[in-house]
Design a protein around this motif. Structure first.
Motif: not given
Lengths: 313, 224, 550, 133
Positions: A167-180
């Motif tokens: 779980w997380f709470t994102a703190t700033e709008p924008g795009i975050a990269q996800v990797y496998c």
């Protein structure tokens, strides 16, 4: 020394960042300190006591219990501090708040599929509202994958036959990269996803009509975007190279021989069927491994793909 | 700091047997080394089988009903018979070590042959059990084709059954080969109270094979 | 053997046939039971595979020069990094010091004529060759693309030569077990008269600790690998979630071996360093018992911590806390050793010969390698860094950096004893510097790559990571240049005639009291220990080997 | 350290071995009989205790560990590490939470008819390798 942290770590964009970054920098400075400390001691010893003659006599010092205790107990204290510090951050990242919104993330070769509480599904693009706790329930359909968001300092394996959560709470709008990050074969390094951290309004719009930009796009551009973002690109090339699936180059209006031996004309209906019911017609010489996109693509996106394939002559 | 302990006297004592290897000072050193080596090897065997036991335990805990249902296909009588046969073989093996220790050549050969006979009996019983399972389609993994199971996952039990008894069976066969080699050497009069390390360490190996079966028997045949 | 010639100590130059010359011929080497010859054959085999694995490493680095395809496609890349990992782990690092240097030096250091079971020792070499041949043969079956960790269910579902590769690793396990059994029995039973446990050189303690792990952990790897074979051939289902099995169980099985195996790689390195530093500091080792016991402590503690490889695999909070807590205890004996080595140099008479340069290089690299382990033992940082380039870099620092640099230190240390010849010392210093710089250039950027979020085993990567990848690739060329230079001057040393003194470095352990190179039976008669292994006090009594009637 | 001669090792009489065999056979009968009783959750424990008694007899008498303290340490040490392997693995596997997604309506069986509360197949998508319709 913020520049050093910014050099070492990516942007921080979740509530887990502070705890982890503090410990990370602490151990980093510890490592830097001991490297130079040991280096200085060695350098000093080498310069000061360099052998000048083979007859030199050295003192016979077998041990010094007090000194040895010092360099056993100080490291012990330091590592216990690190353990507690790390544990504290881990507990925080572990205990999911009750009001967290739940999204199910399924990994499969080589895409991430997300299912929102209202049943909306997306591939590789995860939309989450900013400043709201989100719980991801992870699983996998084939091999082990791992869901990693460096900017949130989070990672969890997606294991077939089990569910794991993060779980997380994102703190700033924008795009975050996800990797496998768990090796899963040929497309491992292309199994990328993005988290769109939306303002509440943006998120509402997304749930209602999908991504805003996407809606305005010309069909063939939308088709290319779908190809890039929804996992098509992992198996279908555009330049004629053979992948896990047939290349799309020049297939429009051609005839494909299926595994059943019959020939099929590649037209709009054929493409639609291949997307929604991929197992119905598998092209000869390919494995029946394509997952269905039923419920995953909006109608306009399918039209976009058809237009896109038309263009690839 | 200890001072030098000359051990020259040992040479005279060990020198007369042709079985003292050049890098040992005396027979007892060679004998002890061989025994340590064998025990270390046995530890590796314990951990090798241990992996299967751990896997068995965890899968059993995951699928208790399946394991329970599947084990009814095993024949307790056959299992008990094999247990007794192996225990007796251990007894005859230890007697052959005793015969070697006391330089009784004929008894040594007799007991070794009896051990071989027991091991053979064990394998014959195992053969009948296996062929019965094969016949019923109780095969490991994807070859499992038994009809009429009420609980799914029974094939997992048979995966373990065949892997564990199979690995054990291979060890029995290797042990038989080692014992046959002992018979051959004993017949040539190699063993006496002065030199019997091969009998002793083969015996240790053989007892371990027995010991593993002692655990396999209740875990496979007697779970309830 | 020269009958009747007595050697009362170091420095005698009576020429007699050494173990390299007598008996002659290839066949005599292939059937030898001499631990020194077996050690050398192991060493050259390991170096050969180091070359092969190293070429794969260079290919990997070259491919990663650009974010997209550079010289090979994704499938080839996956096979290349798998082979790099499998060859380097199973064929190079694990046997590197124990089987090569250990076989050569251990009996000499103990004052023994051979290891306890010489034929088993030879068998271990043949088993190694068999396993190596099998590993190489997988290339003919289309390679293996699982990574050296063989994680299920990927490894049980992918094609190629996985079964053969897994069997190869299984076979190689036996060679490791044979070596371990041999060393423990040798250390218990074949120490020279007068050599108590605490008069043993620390190299032997290191080998003993290594052998403990080899015996206790390797069989579990064996059964794990057999289970993968069974899974692939029979579909037994134990690791397959589709059939009711559990892929996480595989990770437990695998890491029960592979985490202690990391200490199979580092303990022998520490063992070598514990010999080199006192010799070239001409000073007794500081804290002998602390170093000896910390080797054993690392070996045993190493069995309690393997689950820290699974912190992000859905482990419970409680289990995570316990495994993290235990992991930190490994740091203590490691720290003790480093400080004890530095304390040994303190007030010594330090001679910067090649082995000492490598040892210093080891100390610095191991400091980084060890301390970066703290990031991965701590729970919250591990969650971020697990399976990224940070881990890649950390284990290269510990395994490649520390282990292989210690191997080089040991080779340079015992080269005169092995071959009776010396290499070019200047070139040795230059290549040591090149290796140190190249190594750090290759792997320091990878720490940053990892902490910035670059995952491991990636064929393509995002353009933002390219600069650091380029730096790393250039570093790999510097490292390779250093290693080739080392190979060149070591090979060039064979052009010199044999003529080394018995004790060129002034060492105090028993191997320096026989000729360089030694005779087949190591010593003339049975050496008896007269002083401790690191006793550099000037003494009136005659030193070292005393003759016993044979 | 004293080096006992090979022939100086204690020789146990065949009679002792016979008694040990007798005890082993009796324990075998007991364990078979015990399997017909239901001790509830203790069934396996009882079976393993009896097996361990038999194992100890074999190790102590047939394998001479009675007179061989050093190798007994090796052997028990090996068992200890096996125990660590089992306990640590069980510790992780058994403390794992069963996380289930909230929208999971019915547990989809991992193989047909499996009455398992634990692992389930994901609710979406097709299983790997499903044949073409």
């Amino acid at each position: 020394m913020n520049w050093f942290r910014d050099f070492l770590l990516p942007r921080g964009a979740s509530t887990h960042v502070g705890e982890m970054d503090g410990l990370f920098m602490f151990i980093t400075w510890l490592t830097v300190f001991f490297f130079f400390f040991n280096g200085a001691l060695i350098l000093y010893a080498v310069r000061r006591w360099r052998r000048r003659s083979n007859k030199e006599v050295t003192p016979h010092i077998t041990h010094d219990t007090r000194l040895e205790l010092v360099w056993s107990l100080i490291p012990l204290a330091v590592v216990m501090l690190i353990f507690l510090w790390g544990f504290k951050g881990y507990v925080k990242a572990w205990v999911v708040p009750n009001d967290a919104m739940e999204i199910i993330a399924t990994g499969k070769k080589w895409v991430w599929e997300f299912e929102y509480p209202d049943g909306t599904r997306t591939l590789n693009d995860l939309h989450v509202p900013v400043n709201r706790p989100v719980k991801l329930v992870l699983t996998s359909e084939d091999v082990i994958h791992s869901f990693y968001i460096p900017e949130f300092r989070l990672k969890r394996d997606a294991i077939p036959g089990r569910y794991t959560e993060l779980w997380f709470t994102a703190t700033e709008p924008g795009i975050a990269q996800v990797y496998c990050t768990e090796y899963c074969g040929k497309g491992h390094s292309d199994m990328l996803a993005r988290i769109f951290v939306d303002t509440p309004e943006q998120y509402e719009t997304f749930l209602r009509e999908g991504d805003e930009q996407v809606q305005k796009m010309p069909l063939k551009d939308l088709g290319r975007l779908v190809w890039e973002n929804k996992g098509c690109a992992t198996c279908h090339s555009l330049d004629g190279t053979r992948g896990q699936g047939p290349s799309w180059k020049g297939i429009w209006n051609q005839r494909h021989r299926g595994a059943d031996g019959k020939e099929h004309l590649v037209d709009a209906d054929y493409i639609r069927q291949s997307i929604l019911m991929p197992q119905a017609m598998v092209v000869q010489g390919y494995e029946p491994i394509m997952p269905t996109y039923q419920g995953l693509l909006r109608e306009r996106e399918i039209l976009g793909l058809i237009e896109f394939i038309k263009e690839l002559q | 700091m200890s001072t030098a302990v000359p051990s020259a006297h040992a040479h005279a004592e060990g020198g007369h047997t042709p079985f003292l290897q050049h890098h040992f000072r005396e027979m007892s050193q060679q004998f002890d080394a061989a025994k340590i080596g064998m025990w270390l090897f046995l530890v590796t065997e314990v951990l090798l089988f241990g992996g299967l036991f751990v896997g068995y335990g965890i899968m059993h805990a995951r699928h208790p009903e399946a394991f329970m249902a599947a084990h009814h296909h095993l024949d307790k009588t056959m299992g008990a018979l094999n247990t007794v046969v192996l225990l007796i073989s251990s007894f005859t093996m230890v007697l052959s070590v005793w015969a070697a220790q006391t330089s009784r050549k004929k008894l040594l050969i007799l007991f070794l042959l009896l051990t071989l006979a027991c091991a053979g009996t064990f394998m014959v019983v195992k053969y009948f059990e296996y062929s019965h399972k094969f016949h019923e389609g109780l095969l490991p993994g994807k070859y499992y084709s038994h009809k009429g199971d009420t609980v799914p996952g029974q094939f997992l039990f048979f995966s373990f059954y065949f892997m564990m008894t199979g690995l054990h069976g291979i060890h029995v066969l290797l042990g038989m080969a080692a014992i046959a080699w002992l018979v051959w050497r004993a017949a040539r009069g190699h063993f006496s109270s002065a030199y019997y390390a091969p009998v002793e360490i083969t015996g240790l190996y053989w007892h371990l094979v027995d010991l593993i079966w002692i655990y396999l028997f209740p875990l496979m045949y007697l779970i309830s | 053997m020269s009958e009747g010639v007595l050697h009362a100590g170091a420095g005698h130059a009576v020429h007699h046939a050494d173990y390299l010359e007598e008996p002659k011929g290839l066949w005599s080497w292939l059937t030898t039971v001499d631990h020194k010859r077996i050690g050398l054959m192991y060493m050259w085999s390991v170096l050969f595979f180091f070359l092969v694995g190293g070429i794969f490493a260079l290919l990997i680095r070259l491919e990663l020069l650009t974010p997209k395809q550079t010289i090979m496609d994704a499938e080839t890349y996956n096979r290349v990094f798998t082979l790099h990992g499998a060859i380097m782990t199973f064929l190079v690092i694990i046997p590197a010091i124990p089987a090569a240097l250990g076989n050569f030096a251990l009996p000499l250091l103990l004052g023994a004529k051979d290891v306890a079971f010489p034929r088993l020792n030879l068998a271990s070499l043949y088993v190694y060759w068999t396993g190596a041949a099998m590993a190489v043969a997988t290339l003919a079956l289309g390679g293996v693309d699982t990574g050296w960790t063989f994680y299920t269910p990927y490894s049980t579902t992918t094609g190629g030569g996985v079964t053969l590769m897994v069997l190869a690793a299984f076979v190689l396990g036996f060679s490791s077990i044979f070596t371990g059994v041999n060393f423990i029995a040798t250390i218990h039973k074949l120490r020279a008269p007068g050599m108590g446990w605490f008069e043993m050189p620390l190299f032997c303690w290191g080998m003993y600790a290594t052998a403990l792990i080899q015996i206790l952990a390797t069989p579990v790897l064996g059964i794990t690998l057999l289970l993968i074979v069974m899974e692939r051939v029979l579909g037994v289902g134990i690791f397959d979630p589709q059939l009711g099995g559990d892929p996480v169980l595989f990770q437990h099985f695998f890491w029960f071996y592979s985490h202690p195996a990391v200490y199979i790689m580092i303990l022998p390195a520490m063992a070598v360093i514990s010999e080199v530093i006192p010799t070239f500091s001409k000073k007794t080792i500081f804290g002998y018992k602390a170093i000896a016991f910390s080797s054993v402590a690392i070996a045993l503690l190493g069995f309690l911590v393997w689950a820290h490889h699974m912190f992000v695999a859905g482990m419970s909070l409680f289990a995570g806390a316990i495994f993290s807590f235990l992991t930190f205890f490994i740091a203590i004996p490691s720290a003790i050793k480093v400080f004890n080595w530095i304390a040994t140099m303190w007030r010594g008479s330090i001679s910067l010969e090649a082995p000492m340069l490598y040892a210093i290089s080891f100390l610095l690299i191991f400091t980084i390698g060890g301390l970066t382990g703290l990031f991965l033992a701590a729970l919250s940082t591990d969650v971020h860094l697990h399976d990224t380039y940070f881990v890649v870099s950390h284990f290269h620092y510990v395994m490649a950096g520390s282990n292989l640099i210690a191997l080089l230190a040991g080779m340079h240390y015992w080269w005169p004893k092995m071959y009776g010849r010396l290499y070019n010392k200047k070139l040795a210093a230059i290549s040591c510097a090149l290796i140190f710089i190249g190594f750090n250039m290759t792997f320091l950027p990878q720490f940053v790559l990892g902490s910035r979020g670059m995952p491991r085993r990636y064929f393509n990567y995002l353009p933002q990571f390219q600069d650091l990848h380029v730096a790393s690739t250039i570093g790999s060329w510097v490292l390779a240049a250093g290693l080739f230079l080392t190979a060149a001057y070591l090979l060039a040393s064979f052009r010199q005639p044999k003529g080394m003194a018995a004790n060129p470095w002034g060492g105090r352990t028993l191997e320096w009291e026989t000729t360089s190179p030694p005779t087949t039976h190591n010593f003339e008669g049975q050496p008896v220990l007269q002083h401790g292994p690191y006793d550099y006090r000037p003494e009136p009594a005659p030193v070292g080997v005393k003759e016993l009637a044979h | 350290m004293t080096h006992a001669n090979e022939h100086a090792h204690p020789v146990t009489s065949p009679k002792t071995y016979g008694l040990v065999l007798l005890a082993l056979l009796v324990l075998t009968v007991i364990t078979v009989q015990a399997s017909y009783f239901d001790f509830g959750p203790w069934n396996t424990v009882v079976a393993l205790i009896i097996a361990s008694a038999k194992g100890s007899l074999v190790a102590l008498f047939f394998m001479h560990l009675r007179h061989d303290k050093f190798n007994a340490v090796i052997f028990v040490g090996g068992l200890l590490f096996l125990a660590i392997f089992l306990i640590w693995t069980l510790f992780d596997i058994s403390t794992r939470q069963t996380v289930l997604p909230s929208n999971l309506k019915t547990p989809v069986e991992e193989f047909p008819g499996a009455p398992l509360g634990g692992p389930v197949r994901p609710s979406t998508g097709q299983p790997r390798g499903m044949p073409a319709q």
